[in-house]
Write an enzyme that holds these catalytic residues in place. Sequence first.
Site, PDB file in Angstrom:
ATOM      1  N   LYS A  20     -30.617  25.433  28.439  1.00 14.70           N
ATOM      2  CA  LYS A  20     -31.357  25.265  27.180  1.00 14.70           C
ATOM      3  C   LYS A  20     -32.761  24.788  27.511  1.00 14.70           C
ATOM      4  O   LYS A  20     -32.942  23.757  28.154  1.00 14.70           O
ATOM      5  CB  LYS A  20     -30.651  24.239  26.286  1.00 14.70           C
ATOM      6  CG  LYS A  20     -29.287  24.676  25.815  1.00 14.70           C
ATOM      7  CD  LYS A  20     -28.623  23.618  24.941  1.00 14.70           C
ATOM      8  CE  LYS A  20     -29.278  23.535  23.597  1.00 14.70           C
ATOM      9  NZ  LYS A  20     -28.527  22.639  22.667  1.00 14.70           N
ATOM     10  N   ASP A 141     -24.346  17.025  12.777  1.00 11.20           N
ATOM     11  CA  ASP A 141     -24.416  18.479  12.564  1.00 11.20           C
ATOM     12  C   ASP A 141     -23.136  19.140  13.049  1.00 11.20           C
ATOM     13  O   ASP A 141     -23.171  20.200  13.689  1.00 11.20           O
ATOM     14  CB  ASP A 141     -25.633  19.066  13.281  1.00 11.20           C
ATOM     15  CG  ASP A 141     -26.037  20.441  12.724  1.00 11.20           C
ATOM     16  OD1 ASP A 141     -25.631  20.764  11.589  1.00 11.20           O
ATOM     17  OD2 ASP A 141     -26.750  21.184  13.417  1.00 11.20           O
TER      18      ASP A 141
END
Length: 290
Positions: A20, A141
């Site tokens: 990432k 989340d």
Amino acid sequence: MLILECKQGELQNGKMIVVKKFNFKQLTNPDVQKKLFMNEVFPLTSPKHPNIVRCVGYCSEKSNEVVKHNGIFVLAESQPEMLLCLEYLTMGSLDKHLKDESSGLDWRTCYKIIKGVCCGLHYLHEECRPQNNNAFIIHLDLKPANILLDENMVPKVADFSLSKLLCDKKTQTCPVEGTLGYMAPEYISEGKITTKADIYSLGVVIIEIITGSKADLSNPDIEHEEGIIMKIKEHVEKLCEKSREVRDKIELAEGNGMVATDKIETWLARADTIIFEGMAVCESKQIGLN
């Protein structure tokens, strides 16, 4: 603004990983950049847990480059490059496996996924101590897209970009970010965060896994506060109905001797309570707007 780029990579030993890359656009404050990056790193570099995605490594480094400034070439420091390397999970995210009732998954697989997510969340709230004995992590989340599955369908909670590291159980507030449909009403309306915010999301995920009912509020009418409160209230009402359906299915599975469900019952009971509390928040908010 934080933009994430994810690419597949391979280590020298042949193992696959996901890299990432953090790209910061219109966000030049280095302290804010570091905080956002460490939000992801902290939960993943604590003692390992089988239901939290494993961090293989990370780095944050700056480099120098020659640029033209006021007609002359100077040596300037570039934006830091921040990379996070994670284990590669072959079955992808849970949302790819949720299609219809029972999600196209057999009960044992559903149970394994639900139990694993519960264990991962319990670890973040009660066992993960990244800084001191009182600290804990709220994910903020939790949703199927942020639950990854390995080749044995073992779930691993991922994507901690919105997570908060707290040092006491008192209710705190923060800017509201997340995914509509999975966010607790009190978080949406007032920015209040406690572990209940994650447990609300967990309840929505459990309902979605067992019933196949999507919690998709990606295009609500949110031009006015009243519009979003109405939309959330309708959503929570459906969750309350679906939670009863989930209990019926769990009791049926238990009666058939398919699998012990005591732990799921405990977590679902907690999620039920918090979902119904969310209904009360919606109703009180709606009354206040009238």
